[in-house]
Design a protein around this motif. Structure first.
Motif, PDB file in Angstrom:
ATOM      1  N   ILE A 121       0.835  -1.203   0.000  1.00 54.57           N
ATOM      2  CA  ILE A 121       0.000   0.000   0.000  1.00 54.57           C
ATOM      3  C   ILE A 121       0.871   1.256   0.000  1.00 54.57           C
ATOM      4  CG2 ILE A 121      -1.644   1.342   1.370  1.00 54.57           C
ATOM      5  CD1 ILE A 121      -2.808  -1.345   2.330  1.00 54.57           C
ATOM      6  N   LEU A 122       1.890   1.265   0.844  1.00 58.10           N
ATOM      7  CA  LEU A 122       2.735   2.449   0.982  1.00 58.10           C
ATOM      8  C   LEU A 122       3.584   2.680  -0.260  1.00 58.10           C
ATOM      9  CD1 LEU A 122       3.293   4.619   3.097  1.00 58.10           C
ATOM     10  CD2 LEU A 122       5.093   3.167   4.033  1.00 58.10           C
ATOM     11  N   SER A 123       4.197   1.627  -0.784  1.00 59.87           N
ATOM     12  CA  SER A 123       5.043   1.783  -1.976  1.00 59.87           C
ATOM     13  C   SER A 123       4.199   2.108  -3.212  1.00 59.87           C
ATOM     14  CB  SER A 123       5.846   0.509  -2.223  1.00 59.87           C
ATOM     15  OG  SER A 123       4.991  -0.585  -2.488  1.00 59.87           O
ATOM     16  N   GLY A 124       2.904   1.776  -3.180  1.00 57.22           N
ATOM     17  CA  GLY A 124       2.030   2.063  -4.304  1.00 57.22           C
ATOM     18  C   GLY A 124       1.321   3.393  -4.221  1.00 57.22           C
ATOM     19  N   ASN A 125       1.673   4.214  -3.223  1.00 56.33           N
ATOM     20  CA  ASN A 125       1.069   5.544  -3.133  1.00 56.33           C
ATOM     21  C   ASN A 125       1.719   6.495  -4.131  1.00 56.33           C
ATOM     22  OD1 ASN A 125       1.320   8.477  -1.702  1.00 56.33           O
ATOM     23  ND2 ASN A 125      -0.683   7.543  -1.339  1.00 56.33           N
ATOM     24  N   ALA A 126       0.910   7.196  -4.876  1.00 54.66           N
ATOM     25  CA  ALA A 126       1.429   8.050  -5.955  1.00 54.66           C
ATOM     26  C   ALA A 126       2.307   9.171  -5.427  1.00 54.66           C
ATOM     27  CB  ALA A 126       0.264   8.619  -6.763  1.00 54.66           C
ATOM     28  N   LEU A 127       1.928   9.778  -4.296  1.00 53.42           N
ATOM     29  CA  LEU A 127       2.696  10.914  -3.786  1.00 53.42           C
ATOM     30  C   LEU A 127       4.071  10.477  -3.293  1.00 53.42           C
ATOM     31  CD1 LEU A 127       2.445  13.950  -3.439  1.00 53.42           C
ATOM     32  CD2 LEU A 127       1.628  13.573  -1.115  1.00 53.42           C
ATOM     33  N   LEU A 128       4.135   9.346  -2.593  1.00 50.83           N
ATOM     34  CA  LEU A 128       5.443   8.837  -2.182  1.00 50.83           C
ATOM     35  C   LEU A 128       6.283   8.481  -3.399  1.00 50.83           C
ATOM     36  CD1 LEU A 128       4.106   8.676   0.681  1.00 50.83           C
ATOM     37  CD2 LEU A 128       5.490   6.628   1.037  1.00 50.83           C
ATOM     38  N   GLY A 129       5.634   7.980  -4.451  1.00 52.52           N
ATOM     39  CA  GLY A 129       6.350   7.676  -5.681  1.00 52.52           C
ATOM     40  C   GLY A 129       6.996   8.902  -6.298  1.00 52.52           C
ATOM     41  N   VAL A 130       6.287  10.020  -6.247  1.00 53.91           N
ATOM     42  CA  VAL A 130       6.838  11.268  -6.780  1.00 53.91           C
ATOM     43  C   VAL A 130       8.050  11.709  -5.970  1.00 53.91           C
ATOM     44  CG1 VAL A 130       6.384  13.747  -7.059  1.00 53.91           C
ATOM     45  CG2 VAL A 130       4.692  12.070  -7.825  1.00 53.91           C
ATOM     46  N   TYR A 131       7.939  11.646  -4.639  1.00 56.62           N
ATOM     47  CA  TYR A 131       9.047  12.122  -3.801  1.00 56.62           C
ATOM     48  C   TYR A 131      10.234  11.166  -3.796  1.00 56.62           C
ATOM     49  CZ  TYR A 131       6.241  16.027  -2.266  1.00 56.62           C
ATOM     50  OH  TYR A 131       5.505  17.192  -2.248  1.00 56.62           O
ATOM     51  N   ALA A 132      10.036   9.926  -4.240  1.00 57.72           N
ATOM     52  CA  ALA A 132      11.182   9.031  -4.438  1.00 57.72           C
ATOM     53  C   ALA A 132      11.945   9.395  -5.697  1.00 57.72           C
ATOM     54  CB  ALA A 132      10.708   7.584  -4.527  1.00 57.72           C
ATOM     55  N   ARG A 133      11.298  10.095  -6.605  1.00 55.75           N
ATOM     56  CA  ARG A 133      11.884  10.433  -7.898  1.00 55.75           C
ATOM     57  C   ARG A 133      12.309  11.892  -8.000  1.00 55.75           C
ATOM     58  NH1 ARG A 133       8.168   6.600  -8.107  1.00 55.75           N
ATOM     59  NH2 ARG A 133       8.394   4.866  -9.558  1.00 55.75           N
ATOM     60  N   MET A 134      12.161  12.655  -6.943  1.00 56.36           N
ATOM     61  CA  MET A 134      12.553  14.064  -6.916  1.00 56.36           C
ATOM     62  C   MET A 134      13.480  14.305  -5.734  1.00 56.36           C
ATOM     63  SD  MET A 134       9.047  16.158  -7.727  1.00 56.36           S
ATOM     64  CE  MET A 134       9.908  17.721  -7.440  1.00 56.36           C
ATOM     65  N   SER A 135      14.600  14.942  -5.989  1.00 57.74           N
ATOM     66  CA  SER A 135      15.553  15.178  -4.906  1.00 57.74           C
ATOM     67  C   SER A 135      15.203  16.470  -4.180  1.00 57.74           C
ATOM     68  CB  SER A 135      16.982  15.252  -5.444  1.00 57.74           C
ATOM     69  OG  SER A 135      17.892  15.296  -4.363  1.00 57.74           O
ATOM     70  N   VAL A 136      14.044  16.453  -3.516  1.00 62.13           N
ATOM     71  CA  VAL A 136      13.664  17.568  -2.659  1.00 62.13           C
ATOM     72  C   VAL A 136      13.770  17.102  -1.207  1.00 62.13           C
ATOM     73  CG1 VAL A 136      12.227  18.741  -4.354  1.00 62.13           C
ATOM     74  CG2 VAL A 136      11.218  16.937  -2.970  1.00 62.13           C
ATOM     75  N   THR A 137      13.575  18.017  -0.290  1.00 62.98           N
ATOM     76  CA  THR A 137      13.840  17.716   1.121  1.00 62.98           C
ATOM     77  C   THR A 137      12.783  16.815   1.750  1.00 62.98           C
ATOM     78  OG1 THR A 137      12.693  19.765   1.717  1.00 62.98           O
ATOM     79  CG2 THR A 137      15.091  19.873   1.487  1.00 62.98           C
ATOM     80  N   ASP A 138      11.647  16.627   1.078  1.00 62.88           N
ATOM     81  CA  ASP A 138      10.502  15.980   1.729  1.00 62.88           C
ATOM     82  C   ASP A 138      10.667  14.473   1.897  1.00 62.88           C
ATOM     83  OD1 ASP A 138       8.756  18.436   1.795  1.00 62.88           O
ATOM     84  OD2 ASP A 138       9.190  18.310  -0.334  1.00 62.88           O
ATOM     85  N   GLY A 139      11.375  13.796   0.992  1.00 65.38           N
ATOM     86  CA  GLY A 139      11.582  12.357   1.141  1.00 65.38           C
ATOM     87  C   GLY A 139      12.378  12.015   2.391  1.00 65.38           C
ATOM     88  N   PRO A 140      13.582  12.580   2.559  1.00 62.45           N
ATOM     89  CA  PRO A 140      14.318  12.324   3.803  1.00 62.45           C
ATOM     90  C   PRO A 140      13.576  12.806   5.048  1.00 62.45           C
ATOM     91  CG  PRO A 140      15.793  13.147   2.105  1.00 62.45           C
ATOM     92  CD  PRO A 140      14.407  13.283   1.552  1.00 62.45           C
ATOM     93  N   LEU A 141      12.868  13.951   4.941  1.00 65.62           N
ATOM     94  CA  LEU A 141      12.091  14.427   6.092  1.00 65.62           C
ATOM     95  C   LEU A 141      11.048  13.391   6.503  1.00 65.62           C
ATOM     96  CD1 LEU A 141      11.319  16.694   8.084  1.00 65.62           C
ATOM     97  CD2 LEU A 141       9.703  17.512   6.350  1.00 65.62           C
ATOM     98  N   LEU A 142      10.384  12.771   5.529  1.00 69.46           N
ATOM     99  CA  LEU A 142       9.388  11.746   5.846  1.00 69.46           C
ATOM    100  C   LEU A 142      10.029  10.565   6.576  1.00 69.46           C
ATOM    101  CD1 LEU A 142       6.488  10.698   5.644  1.00 69.46           C
ATOM    102  CD2 LEU A 142       7.095   9.712   3.416  1.00 69.46           C
TER     103      LEU A 142
END
Length: 528
Positions: A121-142
């Motif tokens: 469920i978590l790996s299939g979330n579209a928003l998490l998918g976007v932040y895995a593919r963008m080097s912005v601060t939000d992925g590590p913050l999560l």
């Protein structure tokens, strides 16, 4: 010993699906022209200058933040060299790390079946998918937010102070990653547990609070060093920009009404909407029956989500900390769904997939024209598989999550075609314009300028470009044979014909993510 059972377990199969979903299309996207290019520029400049305290890069001042993200990118550059994939390694590993934290927590405290369901469920979330593919601060913050939330839950359950220390480390690194965003998350979450959970009141013990005070040391040390460099100019700007401005007003027009994040949650869990509805209905029944077994996850989700519905400034990432908790709740509740409810969920998926196909036929979106038939075929295939799963599966709730992952994989591959590198106007310019050692690039001030152009130029030519903003009327008067002039199509068309004839002209057309549209440019170089 059955080696096949060990190595081809449900755990392994779930992780294979999760990783493929997260990695689909990762390498082919160009850097986004604003935040992502700015962060890459900060990291590159830190390596070149040796100044790791103050993030600096051309046209990037509004993207300055606390430095941990830039340090991580700089480390990747040091190890692997400059590049788009290298820039995204910290974000990618962070999202994978979020999935692992949740999965390992559920393996220990629930069941393997629940852990694998939530992983999908978590790996299939579209928003998490976007932040895995963008080097912005939000992925590590999560990642740090998830670690902090899980440590609070475990401390409330066990009173073991090792979890207080883990929370302190997560809070410390989170503040270095994105300053007040981490402090707000952890503060609201802790306060929510103290108010609504009897076990959570353990966090007001002086020993717990004292340990948390240590977390401020790294960010204060960084702040001191940055303050010494410019007498506090950047730190005062950050306080004003990231705290004072964003509480009472929107920034860059990034706003929305209450319910903004709810809509995002629904859209990013699109194929799981029936499960989401069932989850909250089931939670309401549990609370009414005084069953509080899942209450900590509900508190986590609400604390990370509801306050941001009422702030003036809104971005998708603000409530991202709630998504792991929502995935946990959905995974737990999904196993309680009855067969009729599962079939209703499958029928919703078929209806939705067919709706997407019909929409493509009706609207014939221009950017997807070349891939629409492939998409139609793929969605039809997913629909057929859905019907077969209804008929044959013994674990249909798991296939609901699998269908979400398959859908996200498909969408990411489609975006890979739409957002491939060649579509980036900055990438095209860096590859094709003739830059020499003495070249000065004059950029038309009517163009929306972003840090992606100087970043890509420096990567391509291995030297820092001289880029000067000039109005179209004056820049051509400063001509030298090696200089280049970049005009928007509108400005170029206004030039007198006699001026145009003195220059060689290259035409460029491509995507600019900063302005969310196509950009037509003309590059002029004086004829020899």
């Amino acid at each position: 010993m059955n080696l096949k059972k060990i190595w081809w377990s449900n755990d392994l199969k779930s992780w294979i699906v999760a990783l493929i979903t997260i990695l689909a299309g990762l390498y082919t996207w160009p850097l986004f022209d604003q935040d992502e290019a700015a962060y890459a520029g900060f990291a590159m400049n830190m390596l070149q200058s040796g100044d790791f305290w103050s993030p600096e890069f051309i046209w990037s001042d509004v993207h300055r933040k606390t430095p941990l993200h830039f340090w991580m990118i700089a480390l990747c550059y040091k190890l692997f060299g400059y590049g788009e994939f290298t820039t995204r390694i910290p974000a990618l590993l962070s999202i994978i790390g979020v999935c692992y934290l949740v999965w390992s927590f559920l393996k220990r405290n629930h069941t393997s079946e629940t852990a694998n369901l939530v992983l999908l469920i978590l790996s299939g979330n579209a928003l998490l998918g976007v932040y895995a593919r963008m080097s912005v601060t939000d992925g590590p913050l999560l990642f740090f937010q998830t670690l902090a939330a899980l440590s609070i839950i475990r401390f409330a359950q066990t009173s073991q102070y090792k979890y207080a220390w883990i929370h302190m480390i997560a809070l410390s690194l989170g503040m270095l990653q994105k300053g007040p965003a981490m402090l707000i998350f952890s503060g609201i979450l802790g306060l929510t547990f103290i108010i609504f959970s009897r076990q959570g009141r353990k966090m007001i013990h002086p020993a717990f609070l004292g340990i948390q005070l240590i977390s401020f040391a790294p960010v204060l040390l960084w702040g001191y060093q940055a303050w010494q460099k410019d007498n506090g100019t950047m730190i005062r700007w950050m306080i004003d920009w990231y705290i004072l401005n964003r509480v009472g007003e929107s920034v860059f027009g990034q706003t929305g009404p209450p319910g903004y994040h709810l809509v995002l949650i629904v859209l990013t869990f699109l194929l799981l909407i029936p499960v989401l509805i069932f989850t909250f209905a089931r939670l309401a029944k549990q609370i009414k029956a005084k069953d509080f077994s899942n209450f900590p996850y509900l508190l986590w989700a609400l604390a990370a989500w509801i306050p941001f519905e009422f702030t003036a400034s809104k971005l998708p990432s603000y409530a991202l900390g709630a998504y792991p908790a929502l995935a946990i709740l959905m995974g737990i509740m999904l196993q309680d769904m009855k067969s009729a409810q599962i079939k209703w969920s499958f029928y919703w998926n078929i209806f939705l997939l067919l709706g997407i196909v019909v929409s493509l036929w009706v609207f014939d979106i221009a950017m997807l024209r070349s891939v629409s038939w492939h998409l139609t075929y793929s969605l039809f295939l997913l629909g057929v598989l859905t019907v077969r799963w209804i008929q044959r599966s013994e674990f249909a709730f798991g296939n609901i999550a699998l269908l979400q992952n398959a859908f996200i994989m498909l969408m990411m591959f489609i975006f890979t075609i739409v957002l491939r590198r060649e579509f980036s106007i900055a990438k095209q310019l860096s590859r094709e314009i003739p830059v020499q050692a003495e070249t000065i690039i004059y950029l038309d001030t009517t163009i929306l300028y972003y840090p992606s152009l100087p970043l890509y130029l420096e990567w391509q030519w291995e030297k820092k470009p001289q880029v000067i903003l000039e109005s179209p009327e004056t820049s051509l008067d400063m001509s030298a044979p090696e200089d280049l002039y970049i005009f928007s199509l509108e400005s170029y068309n206004k030039l007198p014909i006699i001026q145009k004839e003195a220059f060689n002209v290259q035409e460029f057309s491509g995507l600019n993510t900063g302005r969310a549209g196509n950009l037509e440019l003309r590059v002029l170089q004086r004829k020899q």
